[in-house]
Scaffold this motif. Structure first.
Motif, PDB file in Angstrom:
ATOM      1  N   ILE A 181      55.475 -38.308  13.066  1.00  0.00           N
ATOM      2  CA  ILE A 181      54.898 -39.555  13.554  1.00  0.00           C
ATOM      3  C   ILE A 181      54.492 -40.381  12.343  1.00  0.00           C
ATOM      4  N   GLN A 182      54.943 -41.632  12.296  1.00  0.00           N
ATOM      5  CA  GLN A 182      54.634 -42.489  11.153  1.00  0.00           C
ATOM      6  C   GLN A 182      53.814 -43.689  11.615  1.00  0.00           C
ATOM      7  N   LYS A 183      52.681 -43.871  10.954  1.00  0.00           N
ATOM      8  CA  LYS A 183      51.753 -44.933  11.338  1.00  0.00           C
ATOM      9  C   LYS A 183      51.240 -45.665  10.095  1.00  0.00           C
TER      10      LYS A 183
ATOM     11  N   TRP B 184      44.896 -45.310  18.768  1.00  0.00           N
ATOM     12  CA  TRP B 184      46.077 -44.768  19.437  1.00  0.00           C
ATOM     13  C   TRP B 184      45.912 -43.264  19.597  1.00  0.00           C
ATOM     14  N   ASN B 185      46.736 -42.691  20.458  1.00  0.00           N
ATOM     15  CA  ASN B 185      46.680 -41.253  20.746  1.00  0.00           C
ATOM     16  C   ASN B 185      48.089 -40.807  21.121  1.00  0.00           C
ATOM     17  N   GLU B 186      48.687 -39.973  20.277  1.00  0.00           N
ATOM     18  CA  GLU B 186      50.066 -39.556  20.528  1.00  0.00           C
ATOM     19  C   GLU B 186      50.203 -38.045  20.478  1.00  0.00           C
ATOM     20  N   SER B 187      50.989 -37.532  21.395  1.00  0.00           N
ATOM     21  CA  SER B 187      51.262 -36.098  21.451  1.00  0.00           C
ATOM     22  C   SER B 187      52.415 -35.761  20.511  1.00  0.00           C
ATOM     23  N   GLN B 188      52.312 -34.594  19.869  1.00  0.00           N
ATOM     24  CA  GLN B 188      53.354 -34.150  18.946  1.00  0.00           C
ATOM     25  C   GLN B 188      53.649 -32.665  19.192  1.00  0.00           C
TER      26      GLN B 188
ATOM     27  N   ASN C  88      47.588 -33.445  19.690  1.00  0.00           N
ATOM     28  CA  ASN C  88      47.394 -34.842  20.080  1.00  0.00           C
ATOM     29  C   ASN C  88      46.619 -35.540  18.959  1.00  0.00           C
ATOM     30  N   ILE C  89      47.292 -36.379  18.202  1.00  0.00           N
ATOM     31  CA  ILE C  89      46.653 -37.062  17.087  1.00  0.00           C
ATOM     32  C   ILE C  89      45.980 -38.319  17.620  1.00  0.00           C
ATOM     33  N   HIS C  90      44.667 -38.429  17.367  1.00  0.00           N
ATOM     34  CA  HIS C  90      43.889 -39.489  18.001  1.00  0.00           C
ATOM     35  C   HIS C  90      42.874 -40.090  17.020  1.00  0.00           C
ATOM     36  N   PRO C  91      43.248 -41.129  16.258  1.00  0.00           N
ATOM     37  CA  PRO C  91      42.269 -41.849  15.441  1.00  0.00           C
ATOM     38  C   PRO C  91      41.310 -42.636  16.342  1.00  0.00           C
TER      39      PRO C  91
ATOM     40  N   MET D 239      36.280 -43.798   5.958  1.00  0.00           N
ATOM     41  CA  MET D 239      35.925 -42.671   6.813  1.00  0.00           C
ATOM     42  C   MET D 239      36.269 -42.938   8.284  1.00  0.00           C
ATOM     43  N   LEU D 240      37.529 -43.289   8.494  1.00  0.00           N
ATOM     44  CA  LEU D 240      38.065 -43.478   9.842  1.00  0.00           C
ATOM     45  C   LEU D 240      38.359 -42.092  10.430  1.00  0.00           C
ATOM     46  N   PRO D 241      37.672 -41.695  11.497  1.00  0.00           N
ATOM     47  CA  PRO D 241      37.842 -40.333  12.014  1.00  0.00           C
ATOM     48  C   PRO D 241      39.130 -40.152  12.814  1.00  0.00           C
ATOM     49  N   VAL D 242      39.724 -38.986  12.638  1.00  0.00           N
ATOM     50  CA  VAL D 242      40.923 -38.605  13.399  1.00  0.00           C
ATOM     51  C   VAL D 242      40.652 -37.241  14.025  1.00  0.00           C
ATOM     52  N   LYS D 243      40.993 -37.089  15.283  1.00  0.00           N
ATOM     53  CA  LYS D 243      40.775 -35.818  15.980  1.00  0.00           C
ATOM     54  C   LYS D 243      42.028 -35.423  16.725  1.00  0.00           C
ATOM     55  N   CYS D 244      42.010 -34.214  17.251  1.00  0.00           N
ATOM     56  CA  CYS D 244      43.095 -33.724  18.108  1.00  0.00           C
ATOM     57  C   CYS D 244      42.483 -33.441  19.480  1.00  0.00           C
TER      58      CYS D 244
END
Length: 265
Positions: free
Chosen positions: A178-180, A167-171, A156-159, A188-193
């Motif tokens: 997924i293209q964004k 946004w939060n999208e499952s892959q 789950n990609i979640h910036p 330093m924009l954090p992205v988590k799963c």
């Protein structure tokens, strides 16, 4: 019909005519003002960015060091998901023989009104071994980030931005990329799963192409910079930011090094 009634009708007709004339004048005045405003706006030429002469561009490079005893990499427990078989070391502060990786270096100030088109080629972000690769990336506003899942498990990609859209999208495994894009500058924009809490990385969004990320040897290189006076920013997810001034002449090559200390030292 008596004279008073005739007089009242005449006054009413005159008043109505006066209102019609006044309305017509106001409409004409507003139309003229709008026309003049549009003409003034059209007459003002849009600011154009100063073109860069490729025969004069310069290069800035250097090495970023870590001053002090490097912290030991934190261990990651991936046992909750049998589909995760990656490295069990976190990438928070990566130091090799005093060289600091994953520092985002970019031109923070000095480009003036120059404008730059976003590159057509995307920046690839891959999920492999239940970690993000690379750990730190730089992109321009409007540039595509192409996100791939190379793992046999769902991510789950979640910036979690401050200035851009969240946004939060499952892959799932073997699914389409997924293209964004990101519309605003944000460093330093954090992205988590959400599926794997140890998975973290950082996206740096800027409006110019003059940026780099230090490799494992702490090195970076920024090419194609027009001659001028600039402020370089060195940013690390845990160690903060340092700014340095640099002046580059035509066809110049300047070395600008930086050094970070552990928090509290």
């Amino acid at each position: 019909m008596n004279s008073n009634k005739v007089r009242w009708i005449a006054i009413s007709i005159m008043a109505l005519c006066a209102l019609l004339v006044l309305a017509a004048c106001n409409k004409k005045e507003n139309t003229e003002q709008s026309s003049n405003t549009n003409t003034e706006q059209q007459a003002q030429p849009a600011q154009s960015a100063t073109p860069i002469d490729p025969a004069t561009v310069a290069t800035v490079n250097g090495t970023v060091k870590f001053d002090g005893t490097a912290p030991k990499p934190a261990k990651i427990d991936m046992s909750q998901d049998p589909g995760c078989k990656g490295s069990n070391a976190a990438e928070t502060v990566v130091v090799d023989n005093g060289d600091l990786a994953n520092v985002f270096v970019y031109v923070k100030d000095g480009l003036g009104n120059r404008a730059f088109d976003a590159p057509k080629d995307p920046v690839v972000l891959e999920q492999k071994g239940c970690q993000y690769h690379p750990h730190v990336i730089g992109v321009m506003t409007g540039q595509t980030v192409d996100i791939k899942n190379a793992d046999p498990t769902t991510h789950n990609i979640h910036p979690t931005p401050k200035d851009n859209r969240e946004w939060n999208e499952s892959q799932p495994p073997s699914s389409a990329d997924i293209q964004k894009t990101f519309a605003r500058e944000e460093v330093m924009l954090p992205v988590k799963c959400n599926q794997h809490p140890w998975m973290k990385m950082y996206v740096n969004v800027v409006k110019n192409p003059f940026f780099a990320v230090t490799d494992k040897s702490g090195k970076y290189e920024i090419k194609g910079l027009p001659p001028g006076d600039y402020t370089l920013a060195f940013v690390h997810e845990k160690l903060g930011e340092q700014d340095q001034k640099v002046t580059v002449a035509p066809k110049d090559t300047k070395t600008v090094d930086a050094s970070f200390k552990a928090a509290g030292e």
